[in-house]
Design an enzyme around this catalytic site. Sequence first.
Site, mmCIF file in Angstrom:
data_model
loop_
_atom_site.group_PDB
_atom_site.id
_atom_site.type_symbol
_atom_site.label_atom_id
_atom_site.label_comp_id
_atom_site.label_asym_id
_atom_site.label_seq_id
_atom_site.Cartn_x
_atom_site.Cartn_y
_atom_site.Cartn_z
ATOM 1 C CE LYS A 13 9.674 -24.903 11.172
ATOM 2 N NZ LYS A 13 9.982 -23.701 12.019
ATOM 3 C CD GLU A 21 12.283 -20.414 12.998
ATOM 4 O OE1 GLU A 21 11.107 -20.821 13.092
ATOM 5 O OE2 GLU A 21 12.833 -20.170 11.903
ATOM 6 N NE ARG A 22 11.249 -15.158 14.928
ATOM 7 C CZ ARG A 22 12.346 -15.426 14.225
ATOM 8 N NH1 ARG A 22 13.406 -15.942 14.821
ATOM 9 N NH2 ARG A 22 12.415 -15.181 12.934
ATOM 10 C CB CYS A 29 -3.836 -14.223 11.963
ATOM 11 S SG CYS A 29 -4.928 -15.379 12.761
ATOM 12 C CG PHE A 59 5.915 -15.133 16.364
ATOM 13 C CD1 PHE A 59 5.393 -14.365 17.400
ATOM 14 C CD2 PHE A 59 5.941 -14.583 15.090
ATOM 15 C CE1 PHE A 59 4.918 -13.078 17.162
ATOM 16 C CE2 PHE A 59 5.466 -13.305 14.856
ATOM 17 C CZ PHE A 59 4.947 -12.544 15.893
ATOM 18 C CB SER A 99 4.065 -14.267 6.806
ATOM 19 O OG SER A 99 5.142 -15.057 6.343
ATOM 20 C CD GLU A 137 -0.141 -10.016 8.968
ATOM 21 O OE1 GLU A 137 0.790 -10.601 8.381
ATOM 22 O OE2 GLU A 137 -1.038 -10.618 9.570
HETATM 23 P P1 NAD Z 1 6.381 -16.835 9.276
HETATM 24 O O1 NAD Z 1 5.726 -16.997 7.966
HETATM 25 O O2 NAD Z 1 7.643 -16.030 9.346
HETATM 26 O O3 NAD Z 1 6.773 -18.266 9.890
HETATM 27 C C1 NAD Z 1 5.841 -19.315 9.963
HETATM 28 C C2 NAD Z 1 6.584 -20.639 9.875
HETATM 29 O O4 NAD Z 1 7.246 -20.705 8.615
HETATM 30 C C3 NAD Z 1 7.652 -20.814 10.950
HETATM 31 O O5 NAD Z 1 7.588 -22.138 11.435
HETATM 32 C C4 NAD Z 1 8.947 -20.551 10.216
HETATM 33 O O6 NAD Z 1 10.036 -21.297 10.708
HETATM 34 C C5 NAD Z 1 8.637 -20.964 8.780
HETATM 35 N N1 NAD Z 1 9.375 -20.168 7.792
HETATM 36 C C6 NAD Z 1 9.811 -18.877 7.938
HETATM 37 N N2 NAD Z 1 10.439 -18.486 6.813
HETATM 38 C C7 NAD Z 1 10.416 -19.526 5.953
HETATM 39 C C8 NAD Z 1 10.903 -19.715 4.619
HETATM 40 N N3 NAD Z 1 11.541 -18.743 3.963
HETATM 41 N N4 NAD Z 1 10.678 -20.898 4.028
HETATM 42 C C9 NAD Z 1 10.017 -21.882 4.680
HETATM 43 N N5 NAD Z 1 9.546 -21.758 5.940
HETATM 44 C C10 NAD Z 1 9.728 -20.593 6.569
HETATM 45 O O7 NAD Z 1 5.288 -16.270 10.286
HETATM 46 P P2 NAD Z 1 5.484 -15.744 11.757
HETATM 47 O O8 NAD Z 1 6.200 -14.441 11.712
HETATM 48 O O9 NAD Z 1 6.013 -16.821 12.630
HETATM 49 O O10 NAD Z 1 3.951 -15.511 12.165
HETATM 50 C C11 NAD Z 1 3.245 -14.350 11.884
HETATM 51 C C12 NAD Z 1 2.399 -14.495 10.640
HETATM 52 O O11 NAD Z 1 1.510 -15.593 10.761
HETATM 53 C C13 NAD Z 1 1.503 -13.294 10.378
HETATM 54 O O12 NAD Z 1 1.532 -12.995 9.013
HETATM 55 C C14 NAD Z 1 0.126 -13.766 10.797
HETATM 56 O O13 NAD Z 1 -0.962 -13.108 10.173
HETATM 57 C C15 NAD Z 1 0.186 -15.184 10.391
HETATM 58 N N6 NAD Z 1 -0.806 -15.970 11.090
HETATM 59 C C16 NAD Z 1 -1.909 -16.349 10.385
HETATM 60 C C17 NAD Z 1 -2.904 -17.068 11.011
HETATM 61 C C18 NAD Z 1 -4.117 -17.501 10.261
HETATM 62 O O14 NAD Z 1 -4.861 -18.285 10.810
HETATM 63 N N7 NAD Z 1 -4.363 -17.056 9.060
HETATM 64 C C19 NAD Z 1 -2.779 -17.410 12.366
HETATM 65 C C20 NAD Z 1 -1.634 -17.012 13.045
HETATM 66 C C21 NAD Z 1 -0.651 -16.299 12.393
#
Ligand code: NAD
Length: 496
Positions: free
Chosen positions: A173, A176-177, A281, A149, A226, A383
């Site tokens: 994909k 969804e937020r 991140c 998101f 994450s 985090e």
């Molecule tokens: P998230 O892991 O909750 O979601 C990321 C994606 O995974 C979304 O599209 C979501 O729909 C999907 N998802 C969520 N739960 C799932 C599950 N149980 N099974 C399969 N898919 C699932 O992350 P977020 O809250 O949207 O984003 C924040 C996180 O992203 C933070 O941890 C941040 O550090 C990380 N991030 C990392 C980078 C990087 O380059 N390393 C860059 C941006 C964000």
Amino acid sequence: MYKLHNAIDGKLVSSTSDRMAQIFNPATGEQIGELPLSTDAEMNKAVAIAKQAQIAWGNEPPAKRARIMFKFLELLNQNIGDLAREISREQGKTHDDALGECARGIEVVEYACGIPQMLKGEYSRNVGPGIDSYASRHPLGVVAGITPFNFPAMVPMWMYPMAIAAGNAFILKPSERDPSASMLAWELFKQAGLPDGIFNIVHGDKSAVDCILDHPDIKAVSFVGSTPIAEYVYTRGTAAGKRVQALGGAKNHMIIMPDADMEQAANALIGAGYGAAGERCMAISVAVPIGEETADKLVAALKPKVESLKIGPASDETTELGPVITKAHQEKVLGYIDEGVADGADLVVDGRGFSLQGYENGYFVGGTLFDNVTEDMSIYRDEIFGPVVCVVRKNSFEEAVDLIHGHEYANGTAIFTRDGDAARDFADKIEVGMVGINVPIPVPVAYHSFGGWKRSSFGSSGIYGPEAVQFYTRLKTVTARWPTGVKEGAVFTFPA
Ligand code: NAD
């Protein structure tokens, strides 16, 4: 209230799913839209269409694909304001920050315009008598991206422009937020002349992700999110035989040496720790001043700056710190602040209890600063992904390096110093993927690749830049001899 649709085969398609997700304005807490959580059948259909469309696209001359990328680039630049507004509305970040995000995403499209040069192969004449050898890069077919998101336009742009320019078809994909920025980018790509079926957006949650991970016709998956989900995506995707790059979470440290320009360091920390409400991140969430005197000076410089952060909605141009993404996330961040206090850290600036007239239901957390944080505390280990900075005091450069090495994450880090020797030593030895020297958020430009180390990244490939060309293509090597070169009869030994 608006309703989003999937984007498949060049058209907006209504989903038949009975599961929907709500989109909220994080500044007000109001529902502003909804999107479908697509069915497996819808994902399968998108993949089948993409697979068919990719055959012609992958065989187009790279220069022809590049021309469409140039047109897409032009349209993105013309519409950058609208893209930024879509981001602010659903994600909550300020307009200027959203513009910055778009600019960094657009950089990748600029880089992708050079795809003919990047796909140039290798040729070796006379590798044997009358034998020539050449190697060429081929697209994989259908590839997919799953995005978080916090950068709803930029992170998808880390993926699909390079994948598509290299000749693949793409299934996105999005989070969804806040999926609307990607929907606008999809429209612009279509206007640029991208053939139907090459860029498809299928909305969904875990079930859509699982469908992508198991689908035999999806050859590679790029994930950013994450760490627990990144690890899951990597494990399940690779078990299904796919290439997977899965970038995860972070806890980025910034060392402040005694010789650093304190005003410069404090200002850098304010931007990197509290900008985008700490939801980056590459945000700096841990400050490591060296020596008690440096620590006292740093905290004294930070305190008034954190207290005077202008908190508010993105619609107010003077806002510096917007809301976090959801009510649940706001509660999580506030819970961490409670834990930090209970664990005995010194709460220098308390961001709890912030309220703004007219935005009482917004997901705001005020800028928060902790001092005397120790490694065992959850506010240090986890985090938080909110506007919370922890000061961990260390007595020497070596102790600070050990601290960073002890953390499970290794996405980014920075050192602030005027000492070239210390800076070089740090850049050379530190086991972290992206390092800044007097630069707090060292996100590589589009012609370098982005990626963390340790549990901040799973898989061996960085995202965008030269590594993206490798990730989204496979190499074929041809060894050729023509009849005039054949001088001998059957040979039964291995060619030497
Ligand atoms: P998230 O892991 O909750 O979601 C990321 C994606 O995974 C979304 O599209 C979501 O729909 C999907 N998802 C969520 N739960 C799932 C599950 N149980 N099974 C399969 N898919 C699932 O992350 P977020 O809250 O949207 O984003 C924040 C996180 O992203 C933070 O941890 C941040 O550090 C990380 N991030 C990392 C980078 C990087 O380059 N390393 C860059 C941006 C964000």
